[in-house]
Every structure is written in C-alpha cells, then in structure tokens.
Motif scaffolding. Structure first.
Motif, PDB file in Angstrom:
ATOM      1  N   LEU A  46      -6.794 -12.768   9.583  1.00 32.96           N
ATOM      2  CA  LEU A  46      -5.864 -13.294   8.581  1.00 32.96           C
ATOM      3  C   LEU A  46      -4.448 -13.398   9.129  1.00 32.96           C
ATOM      4  O   LEU A  46      -3.937 -12.452   9.740  1.00 32.96           O
ATOM      5  CB  LEU A  46      -5.857 -12.409   7.330  1.00 32.96           C
ATOM      6  CG  LEU A  46      -7.160 -12.235   6.544  1.00 32.96           C
ATOM      7  CD1 LEU A  46      -6.884 -11.545   5.214  1.00 32.96           C
ATOM      8  CD2 LEU A  46      -7.848 -13.572   6.315  1.00 32.96           C
ATOM      9  N   LEU A  51      -2.715 -13.426   4.291  1.00 35.22           N
ATOM     10  CA  LEU A  51      -2.793 -12.000   3.978  1.00 35.22           C
ATOM     11  C   LEU A  51      -1.977 -11.676   2.735  1.00 35.22           C
ATOM     12  O   LEU A  51      -2.454 -10.981   1.829  1.00 35.22           O
ATOM     13  CB  LEU A  51      -2.291 -11.179   5.169  1.00 35.22           C
ATOM     14  CG  LEU A  51      -2.183  -9.664   4.952  1.00 35.22           C
ATOM     15  CD1 LEU A  51      -3.550  -9.056   4.672  1.00 35.22           C
ATOM     16  CD2 LEU A  51      -1.537  -9.000   6.177  1.00 35.22           C
ATOM     17  N   SER A  54      -3.490 -13.470  -0.428  1.00 37.98           N
ATOM     18  CA  SER A  54      -4.770 -12.854  -0.768  1.00 37.98           C
ATOM     19  C   SER A  54      -4.561 -11.489  -1.415  1.00 37.98           C
ATOM     20  O   SER A  54      -5.217 -11.146  -2.400  1.00 37.98           O
ATOM     21  CB  SER A  54      -5.618 -12.719   0.498  1.00 37.98           C
ATOM     22  OG  SER A  54      -6.810 -12.012   0.237  1.00 37.98           O
ATOM     23  N   LEU A  55      -3.621 -10.718  -0.871  1.00 35.69           N
ATOM     24  CA  LEU A  55      -3.341  -9.394  -1.422  1.00 35.69           C
ATOM     25  C   LEU A  55      -2.782  -9.489  -2.833  1.00 35.69           C
ATOM     26  O   LEU A  55      -3.206  -8.766  -3.747  1.00 35.69           O
ATOM     27  CB  LEU A  55      -2.351  -8.660  -0.514  1.00 35.69           C
ATOM     28  CG  LEU A  55      -1.962  -7.237  -0.924  1.00 35.69           C
ATOM     29  CD1 LEU A  55      -3.179  -6.336  -0.947  1.00 35.69           C
ATOM     30  CD2 LEU A  55      -0.911  -6.684   0.020  1.00 35.69           C
ATOM     31  N   THR A  58      -5.490 -10.676  -5.268  1.00 32.66           N
ATOM     32  CA  THR A  58      -6.429  -9.591  -5.571  1.00 32.66           C
ATOM     33  C   THR A  58      -5.819  -8.606  -6.552  1.00 32.66           C
ATOM     34  O   THR A  58      -6.477  -8.146  -7.486  1.00 32.66           O
ATOM     35  CB  THR A  58      -6.808  -8.849  -4.271  1.00 32.66           C
ATOM     36  OG1 THR A  58      -7.431  -9.778  -3.389  1.00 32.66           O
ATOM     37  CG2 THR A  58      -7.768  -7.699  -4.551  1.00 32.66           C
ATOM     38  N   ALA A 185     -10.528 -14.910   1.078  1.00 30.34           N
ATOM     39  CA  ALA A 185      -9.123 -14.936   1.486  1.00 30.34           C
ATOM     40  C   ALA A 185      -8.504 -16.318   1.277  1.00 30.34           C
ATOM     41  O   ALA A 185      -7.387 -16.443   0.752  1.00 30.34           O
ATOM     42  CB  ALA A 185      -9.006 -14.519   2.955  1.00 30.34           C
ATOM     43  N   SER A 262      -7.479  -3.440  -2.080  1.00 33.02           N
ATOM     44  CA  SER A 262      -6.228  -3.881  -1.459  1.00 33.02           C
ATOM     45  C   SER A 262      -6.082  -3.283  -0.060  1.00 33.02           C
ATOM     46  O   SER A 262      -5.636  -3.966   0.872  1.00 33.02           O
ATOM     47  CB  SER A 262      -5.035  -3.469  -2.321  1.00 33.02           C
ATOM     48  OG  SER A 262      -5.091  -4.070  -3.599  1.00 33.02           O
ATOM     49  N   ARG A 265      -7.431  -4.975   3.105  1.00 30.00           N
ATOM     50  CA  ARG A 265      -6.650  -6.048   3.725  1.00 30.00           C
ATOM     51  C   ARG A 265      -5.913  -5.546   4.962  1.00 30.00           C
ATOM     52  O   ARG A 265      -5.572  -6.320   5.858  1.00 30.00           O
ATOM     53  CB  ARG A 265      -5.629  -6.601   2.726  1.00 30.00           C
ATOM     54  CG  ARG A 265      -6.014  -7.871   1.989  1.00 30.00           C
ATOM     55  CD  ARG A 265      -7.184  -7.726   1.128  1.00 30.00           C
ATOM     56  NE  ARG A 265      -7.595  -9.020   0.536  1.00 30.00           N
ATOM     57  CZ  ARG A 265      -8.696  -9.188  -0.143  1.00 30.00           C
ATOM     58  NH1 ARG A 265      -9.515  -8.170  -0.305  1.00 30.00           N
ATOM     59  NH2 ARG A 265      -9.027 -10.343  -0.662  1.00 30.00           N
ATOM     60  N   SER A 268      -7.825  -6.287   8.149  1.00 30.80           N
ATOM     61  CA  SER A 268      -8.350  -7.652   8.305  1.00 30.80           C
ATOM     62  C   SER A 268      -7.329  -8.650   8.850  1.00 30.80           C
ATOM     63  O   SER A 268      -7.661  -9.816   9.028  1.00 30.80           O
ATOM     64  CB  SER A 268      -8.859  -8.167   6.947  1.00 30.80           C
ATOM     65  OG  SER A 268      -7.808  -8.202   6.004  1.00 30.80           O
ATOM     66  N   TYR A 269      -6.104  -8.188   9.140  1.00 28.68           N
ATOM     67  CA  TYR A 269      -5.102  -9.149   9.608  1.00 28.68           C
ATOM     68  C   TYR A 269      -5.118  -9.284  11.136  1.00 28.68           C
ATOM     69  O   TYR A 269      -5.681  -8.459  11.852  1.00 28.68           O
ATOM     70  CB  TYR A 269      -3.711  -8.792   9.093  1.00 28.68           C
ATOM     71  CG  TYR A 269      -3.151  -7.468   9.577  1.00 28.68           C
ATOM     72  CD1 TYR A 269      -2.507  -7.372  10.800  1.00 28.68           C
ATOM     73  CD2 TYR A 269      -3.244  -6.326   8.790  1.00 28.68           C
ATOM     74  CE1 TYR A 269      -1.974  -6.170  11.237  1.00 28.68           C
ATOM     75  CE2 TYR A 269      -2.714  -5.118   9.210  1.00 28.68           C
ATOM     76  CZ  TYR A 269      -2.079  -5.050  10.441  1.00 28.68           C
ATOM     77  OH  TYR A 269      -1.565  -3.846  10.866  1.00 28.68           O
ATOM     78  N   SER A 348     -12.819 -10.476  -4.710  1.00 27.50           N
ATOM     79  CA  SER A 348     -12.483  -9.372  -3.808  1.00 27.50           C
ATOM     80  C   SER A 348     -13.275  -8.120  -4.143  1.00 27.50           C
ATOM     81  O   SER A 348     -13.735  -7.395  -3.247  1.00 27.50           O
ATOM     82  CB  SER A 348     -10.982  -9.073  -3.892  1.00 27.50           C
ATOM     83  OG  SER A 348     -10.225 -10.166  -3.442  1.00 27.50           O
TER      84      SER A 348
END
Length: 499
Positions: A46, A51, A54-55, A58, A185, A262, A265, A268-269, A348
């Motif tokens: 991400l 990111l 998406s955060l 979510t 995402a 959360s 995340r 995942s970046y 999510s």
C-alpha cells in the motif's frame, strides 16, 4: 421504488464488483505463490494515499454517517464535541504502532495481528483466544453495519428493508470474497472519496433548504429554548457529561490503537515514506468526516423540525434528509457516502475475520500437512470463510435493533479492551508475557461486558474505562506473577540490542 435514486448506487456497486474481478485476475499469479500474503495483506504494497484512505474508510462506519449525526440532531453541538475526539485516530494508530509493527512483521513474516501475538507471547492459547474475541466482536460490529446500510438504502430508495439488506450485503460480500485485501484497500479508497463527496452534497442541501446558516442557527436556538435539551451547550444539558466526554478520549481516541482491523494496516504498507504521508492525509480526512457529519446532523435541525416521536428514531434523520430534501439524482449520489462508509468497514472486518479463521487457526494447526501448502485449497477456503461470515451476519441482521451508534461503540470497546494492552505492552515492554496477556483479555472483557450488562458505570463514563483499566491491572499483575521465559528470537526481533 425510486429508480432515479437507485441508479447511481447501482452503478457504484457495479464498479466495486468490476474492481474485485479485475484485481483477482491481475493478481492470480501472485496468489498462486502465496495466497495468504496477497489475499490478507495485499503483499505489503500500500502507498501513502491508499493506506490513509483505507484506514479512514475502515474506521469511519455507518455510525459515523447515520447513527452519530442522528444523535447530534437530538443532542446538539455537544455531540460534535464528543465526536471530534476521533480526529486523532489515524495519527495515533500509524504513529505509535506503524513503524515498529511493520519492522517486526517483516522479520517474522507475519500476515495477521494474531501472527504477531503468537510469536511475541509464545502461547497458542493466547493467540487462539485473541482470534475468538476478534470474531465475536467483528460479527457484532458487522451486524450494526449491515443494519445501518440496509436501513438507509431502504429509506432512500423505497426498497423493502429485507430486500435492501440482501441486495446490499450480496454486493459487499461478493467483491470482498473474490478480491481480498488489495480489493478492499482500493475500494475503501474509492469509498472514502465518495464519503467526502456525499458529505459536501448533503451540506449543500441542508444549507439550501434551511435558508442559510443564519436561519438554521435561529431555528436551532428556538428549538433549544423551547425543548428540554440545550442544543448549544457543550454538555447538552448534561446528556453528554464531562466524564463521558473524557472517557470518549479513550474509546475513540487513544484506544483506537487496539482495533485489530486498523492495526493490520500497519503491516501492509510499502515503505516509511508511505506511512508518513498516510499520517498527514489520514488525519485531515478523518477530521473532515468525523467533525463534518455530526455538524451536519445538528444543522439538520434547521430542515427537520418534527419531534423525535414522529420521526421514530435518530437513525432516520440522515435518510430523511437525503430522501426528502434533495434532488433525486443528487440523493442517489449522496446515498453512496453512508453506504460506502458501511461497505468499507464490513469488507475490512470480513477480511480480518476470515484471516483469523483460515490463517491463524486452520493453517497454523495444518502447517505441516500438504493441505497447508496447496495454495488452491487455501484460496478456496479463504473465499468460503469470508462468504460464510458475511451470510451469517446478514441472517443476524434481519430483525434489527435501534440506535446503531451504541452497538458499534460497544464492539469498539470490546476490541480495545482485549487488544490495546497486548499490542502496546508486547511491542514496548520487555516483561510482558503470556500470563499477563491472557489475564488482561479475560479480566478486562469480564469487567467490560459485566458492567455493561448490569448498567454499572463509574460516574457517567463509558464502560471502556472499566474494561481497559481492568485489563491494564490484570496485565501488570499477570506479567509479574507469571514466568518470563524470554525467548532469544523474541528479544532479537522486538528488543534488539543497540550498537
């Protein structure tokens, strides 16, 4: 059936499905090599913008777009103050957990939060308990999301609630199941953009039909003078007490660090630059939505002046504003905002819940068997579990309760009570051990759920104070009582010696 309102939503749903199918085909080869890593964390790829969006998508749920603004309509500007605490969520999650969690996850090849917990505490019981708690509260939270999404979809389009629920649920479960984390995402990013667009369109409609901000404030002032609640007071005539407001800083402020959907995340970046950019973008967007929507709720008093007894529930305020005070085509676009908030949260939760079942339990215990190495079998199982969770939650949402915001906040509190200390202490306290972690989960959740069921409060604070406070005490006592066999590999990863 209002087809002119339904059409924009239908087109949006179609786009989400196409994204899901496209990404599934594009990543087919990658998934064949490692389905779990691609399906559950998107291959750690991400960028900063995705990111952040998406955060925020979510975190921003149906309670942010329907339940919260409805309560603000009833209680006034006090609820805007109450909701403003959420501005710090993205900054805290990425700022405190982001870097260290990403470094640790890469070193041990962790795909889920449970992977991290299992490695840190060297306890299968602790990891499995966390997976069970995660599933219970995820399902609770998803029920609230499905109810809210179906209610607003039915209210604005004229569709029956049950039909709206099934139609709405089928879309979100399908694109999540087939697409996995990368689809979630990307679609979350699109959803966040549509949330902002919907919020601005709704703001225009309220200001237009309310006769401008001056007339709206005059209406609010009159309603405040004639009613039992001071809509201009920071405490809403003590309906939002100072202790409750202070406890909100735990529930929707610092406590958000403990939300596993959360926190995932943070592993995942792509790189450090991405997380820095996401902290800035996420805070700005989160602030705009978490303050903007409750503000629109109270400004809606200038448009909807009927007493609550005629409206039925505060959850009906936003649907009424969209359905009765907007051009049908604009209403069709605006409705995408709250639907997007709902869908992004559900997708999510579905992915994180599926990973708890497939990756953290099934594949862990089958890790030495051929089935765990057959990526096609793992893929089918992951998609099947995601679909099953969605269907089961929909069935539970058929007969909905009122006041979505409180259901959502209860689930928030449960997840934070269980995960806050085991993540924070695990990452930053050397003495933390499995005895403390297990004691924290069990003791904290017993205190939180029991006090909620009995209606017991400390002053007027939210019960998160009892839950997270009890969890902290249990963690510290358990860590000192229990043995601390600090495995060398754990020390090397979590607390490397400084040169």
């Amino acid at each position: 059936m209002k087809f002119d309102i339904l059409l924009p939503s239908a087109l949006f749903f179609l786009v989400l499905l196409l994204i899901g199918f496209y990404l599934k085909q594009r990543e087919k080869n990658k998934r064949g090599k490692n389905f779990s890593k691609e399906y559950y964390i998107g291959g750690r790829s991400l960028n900063g913008f995705v990111l952040a969006m998406s955060l925020v998508a979510t975190y921003g749920s149906v309670s942010s777009f329907v339940g919260g603004p409805g309560v603000a309509w009833q209680l006034g500007f006090a609820w805007v103050l109450f909701a403003s605490v959420q501005v710090v969520a993205a900054y805290l999650i990425l700022g405190i957990l982001g870097k260290k969690m990403a470094v640790v996850a890469r070193q041990i090849d962790a795909i889920t939060i449970i992977d991290l917990i299992r490695f840190r505490y060297k306890s299968n019981f602790c990891a499995n308990l966390c997976a069970l708690v995660l599933l219970v509260f995820f399902i609770t939270q998803m029920i609230a999301q499905f109810i809210g999404g179906a209610h607003i979809f039915a209210a604005v389009t004229g569709m029956d609630y049950a039909a709206g629920l099934l139609f709405f649920a089928a879309i979100v479960v399908l694109y999540t199941a087939i697409g996995g984390f990368n689809t979630v995402a990307i679609t979350d990013t699109l959803c966040a953009i549509m949330m902002l667009a919907g919020m601005f369109l709704l703001a225009y409609a309220i200001l237009h039909d309310g006769g401008g901000i001056t007339n709206i404030m005059h209406t609010i002032t009159n309603a405040s003078a004639q009613g039992k609640i001071d809509l201009l007071s920071p405490t809403a005539s003590n309906h939002v007490s100072i202790p409750l407001l202070m406890s909100q800083w735990i529930l929707c402020g610092i406590g958000t660090i403990g939300l596993p959907q959360s926190a995932v995340r943070c592993i995942s970046y792509k790189d450090t630059k991405s997380v820095h950019r996401a902290m800035i973008i996420g805070t700005i967007v989160c602030g705009a939505m978490m303050i903007g929507m409750p503000l629109l709720g109270i400004l809606g008093r200038g448009v909807i002046t009927a007493p609550l007894s005629q409206i039925g529930s505060t959850d009906n305020i936003i649907p009424l504003l969209i359905a009765q005070h907007m051009n049908p085509w604009l209403a069709g676009i605006t409705i995408i905002g709250p639907l997007a908030a709902t869908m992004s949260t559900i997708s999510s939760l579905l992915i994180a819940g599926s990973s708890a079942v497939v990756k953290d339990i099934y594949l862990y215990y089958k890790r030495n068997e051929p089935v765990a190495k057959n990526q096609k079998t793992v893929a089918r199982l992951g998609i099947a579990v995601t679909t099953f969770m969605g269907i089961a939650t929909v069935l539970l949402a058929i007969k909905p309760p009122d006041i979505i915001v409180w259901i959502n906040l209860f689930a928030f509190g449960g997840l934070e009570t269980a995960f806050f200390w085991i993540l924070i202490m695990g990452l930053f306290w050397k003495r933390a051990n499995s005895t403390g972690a297990i004691a924290s989960i069990i003791g904290g959740l017993l205190a939180y759920c029991t006090s909620t069921a009995l209606g017991f409060h400390i002053s007027t604070c939210h019960n998160i104070v009892i839950g997270i406070g009890s969890a902290a005490i249990c963690f510290i006592i358990g860590s000192y009582i229990g043995k601390t066999p600090f495995a060398p590999e754990v020390k090397a990863v979590f607390f490397p010696e400084k040169n």
